[in-house]
Design an enzyme around this catalytic site. Structure first.
Site, PDB file in Angstrom:
ATOM      1  N   GLY A   1     -34.145 -29.089 -25.540  1.00 54.83           N
ATOM      2  CA  GLY A   1     -33.525 -28.065 -26.385  1.00 54.83           C
ATOM      3  C   GLY A   1     -34.540 -27.189 -27.087  1.00 54.83           C
ATOM      4  O   GLY A   1     -34.210 -26.465 -28.026  1.00 54.83           O
TER       5      GLY A   1
ATOM      6  N   ASP B   1     -33.537 -17.165 -26.603  1.00 51.55           N
ATOM      7  CA  ASP B   1     -34.716 -17.976 -26.265  1.00 51.55           C
ATOM      8  C   ASP B   1     -35.863 -17.095 -25.779  1.00 51.55           C
ATOM      9  O   ASP B   1     -36.994 -17.201 -26.247  1.00 51.55           O
ATOM     10  CB  ASP B   1     -34.375 -18.999 -25.173  1.00 51.55           C
ATOM     11  CG  ASP B   1     -33.377 -20.029 -25.658  1.00 51.55           C
ATOM     12  OD1 ASP B   1     -33.068 -20.036 -26.869  1.00 51.55           O
ATOM     13  OD2 ASP B   1     -32.888 -20.804 -24.821  1.00 51.55           O
TER      14      ASP B   1
ATOM     15  N   ARG C   1     -39.365 -23.041 -28.917  1.00 51.77           N
ATOM     16  CA  ARG C   1     -38.714 -22.549 -30.140  1.00 51.77           C
ATOM     17  C   ARG C   1     -37.706 -23.577 -30.674  1.00 51.77           C
ATOM     18  O   ARG C   1     -37.209 -24.429 -29.953  1.00 51.77           O
ATOM     19  CB  ARG C   1     -38.008 -21.218 -29.909  1.00 51.77           C
ATOM     20  CG  ARG C   1     -36.833 -21.283 -28.927  1.00 51.77           C
ATOM     21  CD  ARG C   1     -35.477 -21.351 -29.627  1.00 51.77           C
ATOM     22  NE  ARG C   1     -34.392 -21.646 -28.707  1.00 51.77           N
ATOM     23  CZ  ARG C   1     -33.989 -22.854 -28.399  1.00 51.77           C
ATOM     24  NH1 ARG C   1     -34.587 -23.924 -28.906  1.00 51.77           N
ATOM     25  NH2 ARG C   1     -33.001 -23.051 -27.554  1.00 51.77           N
TER      26      ARG C   1
HETATM   27  P1  ADP Z   1     -35.314 -26.525 -22.124  1.00 52.49           P
HETATM   28  O1  ADP Z   1     -35.477 -25.077 -21.888  1.00 52.49           O
HETATM   29  O2  ADP Z   1     -34.465 -26.838 -23.310  1.00 52.49           O
HETATM   30  O3  ADP Z   1     -36.614 -27.283 -22.186  1.00 52.49           O
HETATM   31  P2  ADP Z   1     -34.151 -26.402 -19.488  1.00 52.49           P
HETATM   32  O4  ADP Z   1     -33.317 -27.353 -18.701  1.00 52.49           O
HETATM   33  O5  ADP Z   1     -33.613 -25.042 -19.731  1.00 52.49           O
HETATM   34  O6  ADP Z   1     -34.517 -27.121 -20.866  1.00 52.49           O
HETATM   35  O7  ADP Z   1     -35.563 -26.227 -18.782  1.00 52.49           O
HETATM   36  C1  ADP Z   1     -36.296 -27.366 -18.408  1.00 52.49           C
HETATM   37  C2  ADP Z   1     -36.846 -27.159 -17.019  1.00 52.49           C
HETATM   38  O8  ADP Z   1     -37.927 -26.203 -17.081  1.00 52.49           O
HETATM   39  C3  ADP Z   1     -37.476 -28.408 -16.426  1.00 52.49           C
HETATM   40  O9  ADP Z   1     -36.508 -29.206 -15.799  1.00 52.49           O
HETATM   41  C4  ADP Z   1     -38.455 -27.811 -15.419  1.00 52.49           C
HETATM   42  O10 ADP Z   1     -37.776 -27.393 -14.260  1.00 52.49           O
HETATM   43  C5  ADP Z   1     -38.932 -26.564 -16.145  1.00 52.49           C
HETATM   44  N1  ADP Z   1     -40.173 -26.865 -16.891  1.00 52.49           N
HETATM   45  C6  ADP Z   1     -40.321 -27.049 -18.203  1.00 52.49           C
HETATM   46  N2  ADP Z   1     -41.594 -27.320 -18.526  1.00 52.49           N
HETATM   47  C7  ADP Z   1     -42.298 -27.304 -17.359  1.00 52.49           C
HETATM   48  C8  ADP Z   1     -43.672 -27.495 -16.993  1.00 52.49           C
HETATM   49  N3  ADP Z   1     -44.602 -27.787 -17.900  1.00 52.49           N
HETATM   50  N4  ADP Z   1     -43.990 -27.413 -15.690  1.00 52.49           N
HETATM   51  C9  ADP Z   1     -43.066 -27.133 -14.748  1.00 52.49           C
HETATM   52  N5  ADP Z   1     -41.772 -26.923 -15.021  1.00 52.49           N
HETATM   53  C10 ADP Z   1     -41.377 -27.014 -16.306  1.00 52.49           C
HETATM   54 MG    MG Z   2     -33.898 -23.745 -21.327  1.00 52.66          MG
END
Ligand code: ADP
Ligand code: MG
Length: 388
Positions: A125, A173, A27
């Site tokens: 983000g 979110d 989003r």
């Molecule tokens: P955002 O929600 O803004 O992308 P966050 O720090 O809240 O950032 O979440 C990111 C985390 O979510 C990553 O560090 C990982 O742990 C997990 N994540 C995101 N995408 C994947 C994916 N495709 N496979 C496994 N884990 C994921």
């Molecule tokens: Mg997040």
């Protein structure tokens, strides 16, 4: 990855076909930042960048899960495992946390195999964490036969983020990822959880510019902002900063001190910006949407202090470009991540090149810039229907 290639990768990983595909979008937030946890109204939109999970029950009590996310090794854990992971395995906290929160809600999920593929950048983000939670939640509901409403699903996913990822986030979110409608942003009242789709002006495109600076919300600044808001609420004698006014904040300035005054001012002014922004979009008033997004960014930068030089650079570049711009601001929790831009379709190519060059001059690398379409919320469907 197309679902057909996700199916092929699943067969390669687990030696059998998946039975379902669960798909959840990321989003952007157009306006209403850092006020969801204060019970304010916000205006995010789901985007056509997604986390997709192919899955199949495996007849055991274990979850075997793999992801194409960089650094994520295949993992196996009991469905009832409750141990929060750190380091390289910390990505498991999202699926593990969702299983845990559903279990506390009385839902028993059988063991399953899962393969995750994503074209949604993580830590940018754009809420990849909520997408991963929502996609997992749908698998849990599918395999247990215990369906939940989008709002209930979002609430359980949010608890997973609180208890297992350690981020004390609001509901925005998870709710937009679960309940968004195609072609629309979603106005969410974070107090009542009422949602209303809001159309974007015709011919306007969402452009997302990812700074490549990875934010780490768990690192503490997010939590500190929440604590500062709570402190300001106590001094002002209100249950939520969303019930305060600029006048009261002015009167209590000496008690609040300079820092809490700024934090409170962001919340109060941001809340007003959301309703003004919706009205301006409905009136096709691009000068006003542009001013509101500018003021929102400045407030996040100066009063709430969650921006960074890379985000500021991209917003300044968008405003300098100007032609056909309906607004530009940082989006999401901040400390890195992405900006969101609303721009007339015919300007997108020139706008993207301009942003990229402007950023390169200062940071000697290119940001990742892409267009996005407002998309529906998370869905799960049988693998037989997913050959598109
Ligand atoms: P955002 O929600 O803004 O992308 P966050 O720090 O809240 O950032 O979440 C990111 C985390 O979510 C990553 O560090 C990982 O742990 C997990 N994540 C995101 N995408 C994947 C994916 N495709 N496979 C496994 N884990 C994921
Ligand atoms: Mg997040």
């Amino acid at each position: 990855m197309l679902l057909s290639s996700l199916r092929a990768s699943f067969v390669e990983a687990f030696g059998t076909s998946p039975t379902a595909f669960s798909v959840a979008p990321g989003r952007v937030n157009l306006i209403g930042e850092h006020i969801d946890y204060l019970g304010g109204c916000v205006l995010p939109a789901a985007i056509d960048r997604q986390i997709r999970i192919a899955c199949r029950p495996n007849g055991t009590d274990d979850v075997r899960i793999q992801s194409d996310h960089s650094g994520a090794s295949p993992v196996s854990f009991p469905v009832t495992d409750d141990r929060v992971r750190e380091g390289d395995e910390s990505w498991i906290n999202y699926p593990l946390g969702v299983l845990g929160e559903y279990r506390k809600d009385g839902v028993t999920c059988p063991g399953f195999d899962a393969l995750i593929s994503s074209n949604l950048p993580a830590g940018a983000g754009l809420s990849s964490s909520a997408a991963l939670e929502a996609a997992t939640a749908l698998i849990v509901e599918w395999l247990s036969g215990e369906a939940r409403s989008a709002a209930q699903r979002a609430a359980l996913c949010r608890l997973a983020e609180h208890h297992y990822a350690g981020v004390p986030c609001g509901i925005m979110d998870q709710l937009v990822v679960c309940a968004a409608e195609e072609g629309h942003a979603l106005r969410i009242d974070c107090e009542t959880l009422e949602t209303r789709p809001v159309g974007l002006p015709r011919g306007i495109v969402l452009v997302i510019a990812n700074t490549g600076v990875q934010h780490a919300l768990g690192d503490g600044e997010y939590r500190i902002r929440r604590e500062q808001c709570a402190e300001a609420e106590q001094i002002l004698g209100v249950a939520s900063l969303c019930q305060a006014s600029l006048e009261e904040i002015g009167k209590q300035e000496s008690q609040l001190g300079e820092l809490l005054t700024r934090r409170a001012r962001h919340a109060v002014t941001e809340l007003e910006r959301v309703e003004d922004f919706i009205l301006a979009m409905a009136a096709n008033d691009s000068a006003t949407t542009r001013r509101i997004m500018h003021e929102g960014h400045v407030s996040l930068r100066d009063d709430f202090e969650v921006s960074c030089p890379e985000l500021d650079c991209l917003v300044e570049a968008a405003e300098e470009f100007g032609h056909g711009l309906w607004g530009a601001r940082m989006t999401g929790g901040g400390f890195g991540g992405s900006t969101v831009n609303l721009i007339e379709a015919k300007q997108v190519a020139a706008f993207t090149a301009f942003l990229s060059e402007h950023f390169y001059v200062t940071f000697e690398r290119k940001p990742d810039i892409f267009t996005a379409h407002p998309s529906p919320g998370a869905q799960i469907f049988p693998a037989s229907a997913g050959d598109a």
